[in-house]
Scaffold this motif. Structure first.
Motif: not given
Length: 107
Positions: A14-39
């Motif tokens: 579960y710690e590995y799963v959490k870490q991968i998901r956290t990394n993936n979220f951070a990557y997508l957030h960084k790439k999409l935050r300029e176009v995302n209308k959600l804060n």
């Protein structure tokens, strides 16, 4: 819970799963935050990164044609609410981009 189910669940790191998901979220957030209308803020262990964009329905169909499944959150709202309501817009235009541990930055 069956013994088989319990054993299957114990085999998950579960710690590995959490870490991968956290990394993936951070990557997508960084790439999409300029176009995302959600804060939104980066979060740990999320199962998806919500992306609110004007052409959400169109982009969802394009992604499905590329074999990328993006579910519709609250599909009943599309039938039950008027087009100009906030509820309809959220259901139609929020793309829950998966941050599943089976994926990485390459995907």
């Amino acid at each position: 819970m069956s013994r088989l189910t319990r054993n299957l669940l114990r085999s998950i790191d579960y710690e590995y799963v959490k870490q991968i998901r956290t990394n993936n979220f951070a990557y997508l957030h960084k790439k999409l935050r300029e176009v995302n209308k959600l804060n939104i803020r980066p979060t740990e262990g999320a199962f998806m990164c919500p992306l609110l964009i004007n052409d959400g329905m169109k982009i969802r169909k394009q992604l499905q044609q590329m074999k990328i499944y993006i579910p519709t959150l609250w599909p009943n709202v599309l039938d039950e609410c008027e087009l100009d309501t906030l509820e309809y817009k959220f259901a139609a235009y929020i793309l829950p981009i998966p941050v599943d541990q089976r994926y990485g930055v390459e995907e």
